[in-house]
Design an enzyme around this catalytic site. Sequence first.
Site, PDB file in Angstrom:
ATOM      1  N   TYR A  82      16.830  14.912   6.867  1.00 34.18           N
ATOM      2  CA  TYR A  82      15.585  15.684   6.959  1.00 34.18           C
ATOM      3  C   TYR A  82      15.095  16.098   5.574  1.00 34.18           C
ATOM      4  O   TYR A  82      13.974  16.594   5.443  1.00 34.18           O
ATOM      5  CB  TYR A  82      15.800  16.899   7.878  1.00 34.18           C
ATOM      6  CG  TYR A  82      16.278  16.448   9.245  1.00 34.18           C
ATOM      7  CD1 TYR A  82      15.375  15.922  10.161  1.00 34.18           C
ATOM      8  CD2 TYR A  82      17.634  16.437   9.576  1.00 34.18           C
ATOM      9  CE1 TYR A  82      15.799  15.425  11.378  1.00 34.18           C
ATOM     10  CE2 TYR A  82      18.078  15.942  10.790  1.00 34.18           C
ATOM     11  CZ  TYR A  82      17.153  15.439  11.688  1.00 34.18           C
ATOM     12  OH  TYR A  82      17.587  14.927  12.880  1.00 34.18           O
ATOM     13  N   LYS A 141      29.960   7.973  16.305  1.00 32.66           N
ATOM     14  CA  LYS A 141      29.166   9.173  16.521  1.00 32.66           C
ATOM     15  C   LYS A 141      30.014  10.190  17.264  1.00 32.66           C
ATOM     16  O   LYS A 141      30.509   9.918  18.354  1.00 32.66           O
ATOM     17  CB  LYS A 141      27.914   8.844  17.329  1.00 32.66           C
ATOM     18  CG  LYS A 141      27.071  10.071  17.663  1.00 32.66           C
ATOM     19  CD  LYS A 141      25.750   9.682  18.269  1.00 32.66           C
ATOM     20  CE  LYS A 141      24.971  10.916  18.689  1.00 32.66           C
ATOM     21  NZ  LYS A 141      23.697  10.572  19.303  1.00 32.66           N
ATOM     22  N   LYS A 174      28.182   9.433  11.954  1.00 32.49           N
ATOM     23  CA  LYS A 174      27.375  10.618  12.244  1.00 32.49           C
ATOM     24  C   LYS A 174      28.232  11.690  12.888  1.00 32.49           C
ATOM     25  O   LYS A 174      28.947  11.365  13.841  1.00 32.49           O
ATOM     26  CB  LYS A 174      26.266  10.227  13.203  1.00 32.49           C
ATOM     27  CG  LYS A 174      25.374  11.358  13.630  1.00 32.49           C
ATOM     28  CD  LYS A 174      24.374  10.874  14.619  1.00 32.49           C
ATOM     29  CE  LYS A 174      23.607  12.063  15.148  1.00 32.49           C
ATOM     30  NZ  LYS A 174      22.745  11.710  16.227  1.00 32.49           N
ATOM     31  N   ARG A 194      18.387  19.322  18.957  1.00 28.87           N
ATOM     32  CA  ARG A 194      18.072  19.468  20.380  1.00 28.87           C
ATOM     33  C   ARG A 194      16.880  20.395  20.572  1.00 28.87           C
ATOM     34  O   ARG A 194      16.114  20.232  21.519  1.00 28.87           O
ATOM     35  CB  ARG A 194      19.323  19.915  21.148  1.00 28.87           C
ATOM     36  CG  ARG A 194      20.351  18.776  21.120  1.00 28.87           C
ATOM     37  CD  ARG A 194      21.582  18.986  21.965  1.00 28.87           C
ATOM     38  NE  ARG A 194      22.559  17.941  21.650  1.00 28.87           N
ATOM     39  CZ  ARG A 194      23.864  18.037  21.827  1.00 28.87           C
ATOM     40  NH1 ARG A 194      24.376  19.140  22.360  1.00 28.87           N
ATOM     41  NH2 ARG A 194      24.668  17.044  21.518  1.00 28.87           N
ATOM     42  N   ARG A 241      28.663  16.246  25.640  1.00 30.29           N
ATOM     43  CA  ARG A 241      28.708  14.785  25.542  1.00 30.29           C
ATOM     44  C   ARG A 241      30.108  14.267  25.223  1.00 30.29           C
ATOM     45  O   ARG A 241      30.262  13.160  24.718  1.00 30.29           O
ATOM     46  CB  ARG A 241      27.746  14.312  24.454  1.00 30.29           C
ATOM     47  CG  ARG A 241      26.315  14.806  24.582  1.00 30.29           C
ATOM     48  CD  ARG A 241      25.388  13.879  23.827  1.00 30.29           C
ATOM     49  NE  ARG A 241      24.082  14.437  23.547  1.00 30.29           N
ATOM     50  CZ  ARG A 241      23.159  14.709  24.459  1.00 30.29           C
ATOM     51  NH1 ARG A 241      23.420  14.520  25.737  1.00 30.29           N
ATOM     52  NH2 ARG A 241      21.985  15.189  24.096  1.00 30.29           N
TER      53      ARG A 241
HETATM   54  C1  PBG Z   1      20.853  11.239  20.612  1.00 29.59           C
HETATM   55  C2  PBG Z   1      20.802  11.747  19.227  1.00 29.59           C
HETATM   56  C3  PBG Z   1      21.204  13.002  18.772  1.00 29.59           C
HETATM   57  C4  PBG Z   1      20.960  13.035  17.409  1.00 29.59           C
HETATM   58  C5  PBG Z   1      20.403  11.825  17.055  1.00 29.59           C
HETATM   59  N1  PBG Z   1      20.322  11.027  18.194  1.00 29.59           N
HETATM   60  C6  PBG Z   1      21.690  14.177  19.519  1.00 29.59           C
HETATM   61  C7  PBG Z   1      22.889  14.123  20.332  1.00 29.59           C
HETATM   62  O1  PBG Z   1      23.652  13.161  20.340  1.00 29.59           O
HETATM   63  O2  PBG Z   1      23.101  15.100  21.017  1.00 29.59           O
HETATM   64  C8  PBG Z   1      21.268  14.200  16.525  1.00 29.59           C
HETATM   65  C9  PBG Z   1      20.655  14.188  15.180  1.00 29.59           C
HETATM   66  C10 PBG Z   1      20.717  15.469  14.450  1.00 29.59           C
HETATM   67  O3  PBG Z   1      21.383  16.452  14.826  1.00 29.59           O
HETATM   68  O4  PBG Z   1      20.041  15.540  13.416  1.00 29.59           O
HETATM   69  N2  PBG Z   1      19.720  10.529  20.965  1.00 29.59           N
END
Ligand code: PBG
Length: 327
Positions: free
Chosen positions: A316, A197, A251, A207, A220
Amino acid sequence: MAFPERRLRRLRRTPALRRMVAETQVGPDDLIAPLFIREGIDQPNPIESLPGVVQHTVDSARREAAELTALGVPAVILFGVPAIKDATGSQSCDPDGIVQVALRALKADLGDDLVLIADLCVDEYTDHGHCGIVRDDGTVDNDATLELYTMAAVAQARAGADIVAPSGMMDGQVAAIRYALDQDDHPEIPILAYAAKYASALYGPFRDAVDVTIAGGGDRKGYQQDPANVRESMEEMEADLSEGADMLMVKPALAYLDVISRARARFDVPLAAYHVSGEYAMVKAAGERGWIDADAVMREHLLGIKRAGADLILTYAARQIAEEHAR
Ligand code: PBG
């Protein structure tokens, strides 16, 4: 007479011929639909930066999940938006936390007809927006955070999650969660590891969907991966598998097709890719302006993710694709 020897166009002549030789398909079976459930609202709340996606009430999530099931989508992944956020994200492991409530309701409605995946992280639940316990110096404490994740995993499994999906990118999270699930008598619950990720700028609309702002304009990058790296992803995936992950995820998806393709070549477990909020929103936004055919581009993008080697796509667009398939 220099006619071409190979006439590859022969197999492109009609739609049926093209369909017959298509190497890749994307259908409902490949899709996992994200669902946002917000505590304390009585009407679904549209998310402006994710056209067609809403923050659900528990009731509207139940209707949506039933419709997705009828359309043949095998799984949903749940994200909670709690009414109260605090420093440790305590609602993530409360039996009455919004995701646990939703899991119980969906399990009661649909039993084993729909796979309930619980995203396992605390950023939606913390007031600072980080995915773990923040130290005084602003860094996230890896090992203290693992304890939160184990509690959330147990709460989710007890509430009816069929799969837990840790997304926080803490080292050792899969091992800690596996151990906790086994101790709590859930050896049957698989772990879908958000293994690779990246610290991506493509999570913006998500967010908004979960009302997360990282305190002090932080980011992050101290725990999610650097987009520059691909070998590191192989290390992350090896580590997660050795800790007991049952499935792996990459991801985001589209800017990381090389990661998907390398993971596919290297690992034999089911591989998921998250077509993230920013990837979806860009297509919708350009479509709204009439600059692209959004539906066609969406299909092309998902096909590319599948062709690169993903078995499963979190998107989505899941409902839209399943509806097109049903026509
Ligand atoms: C963190 C999480 C995120 C997403 C899924 N799980 C956000 C992040 O890491 O800041 C993002 C998913 C998306 O953008 O569709 N719990």
